[in-house]
Design a protein around this motif. Structure first.
Motif, PDB file in Angstrom:
ATOM      1  N   ARG A  97       0.931  -1.183   0.010  1.00  0.00           N
ATOM      2  CA  ARG A  97       0.027  -0.065  -0.122  1.00  0.00           C
ATOM      3  C   ARG A  97       0.821   1.327   0.107  1.00  0.00           C
ATOM      4  N   GLU A  98       1.966   1.386   0.924  1.00  0.00           N
ATOM      5  CA  GLU A  98       2.754   2.587   0.958  1.00  0.00           C
ATOM      6  C   GLU A  98       3.548   2.698  -0.277  1.00  0.00           C
ATOM      7  N   ASP A 116      -8.401  -1.059  -3.194  1.00  0.00           N
ATOM      8  CA  ASP A 116      -9.464  -1.940  -3.141  1.00  0.00           C
ATOM      9  C   ASP A 116      -9.020  -3.515  -2.972  1.00  0.00           C
ATOM     10  N   GLU A 117      -8.442  -4.125  -3.618  1.00  0.00           N
ATOM     11  CA  GLU A 117      -7.751  -5.614  -3.604  1.00  0.00           C
ATOM     12  C   GLU A 117      -7.247  -5.560  -1.992  1.00  0.00           C
ATOM     13  N   LEU A 118      -6.227  -4.393  -1.613  1.00  0.00           N
ATOM     14  CA  LEU A 118      -5.631  -4.688  -0.421  1.00  0.00           C
ATOM     15  C   LEU A 118      -6.408  -4.712   0.781  1.00  0.00           C
ATOM     16  N   GLU A 119      -7.579  -3.747   0.456  1.00  0.00           N
ATOM     17  CA  GLU A 119      -8.581  -3.492   1.616  1.00  0.00           C
ATOM     18  C   GLU A 119      -9.218  -5.083   1.706  1.00  0.00           C
ATOM     19  N   ALA A 120      -9.467  -5.763   0.574  1.00  0.00           N
ATOM     20  CA  ALA A 120     -10.327  -7.042   0.664  1.00  0.00           C
ATOM     21  C   ALA A 120      -9.060  -8.015   1.291  1.00  0.00           C
ATOM     22  N   ILE A 121      -8.018  -7.926   1.100  1.00  0.00           N
ATOM     23  CA  ILE A 121      -7.074  -9.097   1.690  1.00  0.00           C
ATOM     24  C   ILE A 121      -7.211  -8.520   3.171  1.00  0.00           C
TER      25      ILE A 121
END
Length: 126
Positions: A97-98, A116-121
């Motif tokens: 993310r960073e 979006d994908e990182l939040e889902a993970i």
């Protein structure tokens, strides 16, 4: 040139540690690669590589053979490997993310699909 690939690597390779980390990193890399929009231009590179681990002198972002390489120095492999699997995933999503936020700002290109994908993970780890 369209972005097609993404990878996390170690700044200084230790094959045993890298093999252990790959079990966590590879599924995240694959999920993000599947989300890359078709014909997505990002910094005029085909691949983004995040190199993790300490480095005595800071390495700037650089492009080598159509690959954008960004260094993430705030990563300690021994601590990462001691963490449980959920924490390892959260550490990995944080570094991705960073790093991508830095690149997004550098290239002035929004990348909501990464977030979006990182939040889902992350949500899967709760």
């Amino acid at each position: 040139m369209y972005l097609r690939d993404f990878q996390i690597t170690m700044r200084k390779h230790d094959f045993a540690q890298f093999g252990q980390a790959r079990h966590v990193w590879e599924p995240i890399e694959l999920r993000l690669c599947r989300r890359i929009p078709k014909r997505f231009m990002f910094g005029n590179v085909k691949k983004v590589v995040i190199q993790v681990g300490p480095e005595p002198k800071e390495k700037p972002y650089q492009v080598l053979l159509d690959v954008g390489v960004i260094h993430y120095p705030k990563f300690e492999m021994s601590s990462f490997l001691k963490a449980d699997s959920k924490q390892q995933i959260l550490i990995t999503t944080k570094l991705v993310r960073e790093s991508f936020a830095d690149l997004s700002q550098r290239f002035k290109t929004p990348i909501p699909w990464v977030q979006d994908e990182l939040e889902a993970i992350d949500a899967e780890q709760a």
